[in-house]
Design a protein around this motif. Sequence first.
Motif, PDB file in Angstrom:
ATOM      1  N   GLN A 188       0.847  -1.192   0.000  1.00 46.20           N
ATOM      2  CA  GLN A 188       0.000   0.000   0.000  1.00 46.20           C
ATOM      3  C   GLN A 188       0.884   1.244   0.000  1.00 46.20           C
ATOM      4  OE1 GLN A 188      -2.429  -0.612   3.501  1.00 46.20           O
ATOM      5  NE2 GLN A 188      -1.100   0.701   4.712  1.00 46.20           N
ATOM      6  N   PHE A 189       0.326   2.320  -0.520  1.00 42.72           N
ATOM      7  CA  PHE A 189       1.110   3.550  -0.624  1.00 42.72           C
ATOM      8  C   PHE A 189       1.609   3.967   0.756  1.00 42.72           C
ATOM      9  CE2 PHE A 189      -1.381   3.894  -4.562  1.00 42.72           C
ATOM     10  CZ  PHE A 189      -0.334   4.074  -5.452  1.00 42.72           C
ATOM     11  N   ASP A 228       3.915   2.423   2.554  1.00 37.84           N
ATOM     12  CA  ASP A 228       4.492   1.371   3.395  1.00 37.84           C
ATOM     13  C   ASP A 228       6.008   1.303   3.189  1.00 37.84           C
ATOM     14  OD1 ASP A 228       4.977  -0.047   1.069  1.00 37.84           O
ATOM     15  OD2 ASP A 228       3.439  -1.570   1.410  1.00 37.84           O
ATOM     16  N   GLU A 229       6.641   0.405   3.935  1.00 36.31           N
ATOM     17  CA  GLU A 229       8.107   0.371   3.880  1.00 36.31           C
ATOM     18  C   GLU A 229       8.594  -0.046   2.494  1.00 36.31           C
ATOM     19  OE1 GLU A 229       9.924  -2.943   6.062  1.00 36.31           O
ATOM     20  OE2 GLU A 229       7.868  -3.607   6.525  1.00 36.31           O
ATOM     21  N   PHE A 230       7.783  -0.869   1.782  1.00 34.34           N
ATOM     22  CA  PHE A 230       8.199  -1.321   0.451  1.00 34.34           C
ATOM     23  C   PHE A 230       8.095  -0.180  -0.571  1.00 34.34           C
ATOM     24  CE2 PHE A 230       6.179  -5.178   2.448  1.00 34.34           C
ATOM     25  CZ  PHE A 230       7.387  -5.712   2.889  1.00 34.34           C
ATOM     26  N   HIS A 231       7.134   0.696  -0.305  1.00 36.02           N
ATOM     27  CA  HIS A 231       7.016   1.880  -1.165  1.00 36.02           C
ATOM     28  C   HIS A 231       8.273   2.734  -1.030  1.00 36.02           C
ATOM     29  CE1 HIS A 231       4.339   5.496  -2.522  1.00 36.02           C
ATOM     30  NE2 HIS A 231       4.806   4.851  -3.568  1.00 36.02           N
ATOM     31  N   LYS A 232       8.692   2.892   0.232  1.00 41.03           N
ATOM     32  CA  LYS A 232       9.899   3.704   0.465  1.00 41.03           C
ATOM     33  C   LYS A 232      11.130   3.053  -0.143  1.00 41.03           C
ATOM     34  CE  LYS A 232       7.923   5.598   4.648  1.00 41.03           C
ATOM     35  NZ  LYS A 232       7.614   5.145   5.999  1.00 41.03           N
ATOM     36  N   VAL A 264      -0.470  -2.020  -6.351  1.00 39.87           N
ATOM     37  CA  VAL A 264      -1.243  -0.802  -6.074  1.00 39.87           C
ATOM     38  C   VAL A 264      -1.730  -0.174  -7.391  1.00 39.87           C
ATOM     39  CG1 VAL A 264      -0.372  -0.267  -3.775  1.00 39.87           C
ATOM     40  CG2 VAL A 264       0.926   0.509  -5.768  1.00 39.87           C
ATOM     41  N   GLY A 265      -1.788  -0.998  -8.412  1.00 34.75           N
ATOM     42  CA  GLY A 265      -2.519  -0.585  -9.606  1.00 34.75           C
ATOM     43  C   GLY A 265      -1.720  -0.243 -10.839  1.00 34.75           C
ATOM     44  N   HIS A 311       4.226   6.493  -8.205  1.00 38.58           N
ATOM     45  CA  HIS A 311       2.827   6.293  -8.608  1.00 38.58           C
ATOM     46  C   HIS A 311       2.787   5.339  -9.795  1.00 38.58           C
ATOM     47  CE1 HIS A 311      -1.269   7.101  -9.937  1.00 38.58           C
ATOM     48  NE2 HIS A 311      -1.469   7.764  -8.809  1.00 38.58           N
ATOM     49  N   GLY A 312       1.881   4.391  -9.767  1.00 45.39           N
ATOM     50  CA  GLY A 312       1.801   3.475 -10.896  1.00 45.39           C
ATOM     51  C   GLY A 312       1.391   4.185 -12.177  1.00 45.39           C
TER      52      GLY A 312
END
Length: 356
Positions: free
Chosen positions: A244-245, A247-251, A259-260, A287-288
């Motif tokens: 999810q936007f 989260d640690e994986f986003h960072k 997430v799309g 952003h996707g």
Amino acid sequence: MADNVSKTMNPQLDRRGFLKGCTMAAAALGLSEAMIPRLVEAAANAERPRVIWLHFQECTGCTESLLRASHPDLARLLLDIISLDYHETVMAAAGHQAEQNLHDTVNNHPFLLVVEGAIPTKENGIYCMIAGKTAMEILAEVAPKASAIIAIGSCATFGGVQAAAPNPTGAVGVQDLVSGKPIVNIPGCPPNPISFLGTILHYLTFNRLPVLDSLNRPLFAYGRRIHDHCERRAHFDEGRFVEQFGDEFHKLGYCLYKVGCKGPETFSNCPAVRFNDVEVWPVSVGHGCIGCTEPNFWDTMTPFYERLPMAKIPGGGIIDSADNVGKTVLGVTAAAVGIHAAVGIGKRLIKGKKEE
Ligand code: FSX
Ligand code: SF4
Ligand code: F3S
């Protein structure tokens, strides 16, 4: 009246800026360094084509990104190599004088037509009227006299957001109404300015339009699937996803598929040419891709923040669910995606070659 817009908008372009713009366009066109002098020569010396730029149902984002973004060299180069005779957003003329300018060029000179925005067709087109005429009437009057037509932006190419279901105004793209003319589609909402500039420079340098894919998009800009040249692809292949936007994986910059991100079914040069002088593109800033270069993406790519259904993944059926996908399976998936992409691009290239 030729050139009234260019003169207003283009006070100076120094040689450095001129060369920089040509070099960027050559890279976007996939030309070798050896071709840059030819491109520069054409940009400097070819007769500047007259351009009529019509605006219909749209947000003017295409023009804004082209002329007012942090690409001053590109904007000036563009205005240096064309004679922009009519453009509602930036021309100095207004009212009857503006309409007179339009008719002068259309009736007395060869010209390229650029269309920005969709054309509403319901109720005889009354949802977009300029100077007492519908967009349909204006297009019907101008398009048959154009040497070629460039539809810029997803609205002019495929109808854009106006055409999203239930499409209350019956909005369509240029190619749905015009036949018998060469049409180049440069979709994107908005498209990258370099894809437009590259098309114009190709026309000036080689005296013909670039090779197109089956959707009339230039192959140099739309010939590759985003997923196949995305900097996050290694994470996809290794099964490392943002859940999810924020989260640690986003960072950590993991893949945005869950997430799309619609990169697996979108064709565009975004990861390679990027946007603005700060070298970013949607995925690079977390952003996707929402698939803005594909037909009817407001309907086919939504919901934007939900992952692509299995059936839509190239090589479909191999990914059951990203939740279950481990490293090994993703390895197979990646190979399937790669093969599918290679076949798809191969087909496009063959079609392009035939057309050429
Ligand atoms: Fe459409 Fe152009 Fe989207 Fe806007 O004007 S492609 S709505 S960004 O910019 O036509
Ligand atoms: Fe890049 Fe999106 Fe493909 Fe992930 S799904 S690799 S973020 S294009
Ligand atoms: Fe559009 Fe996707 Fe590029 S949303 S700008 S095609 S990354």
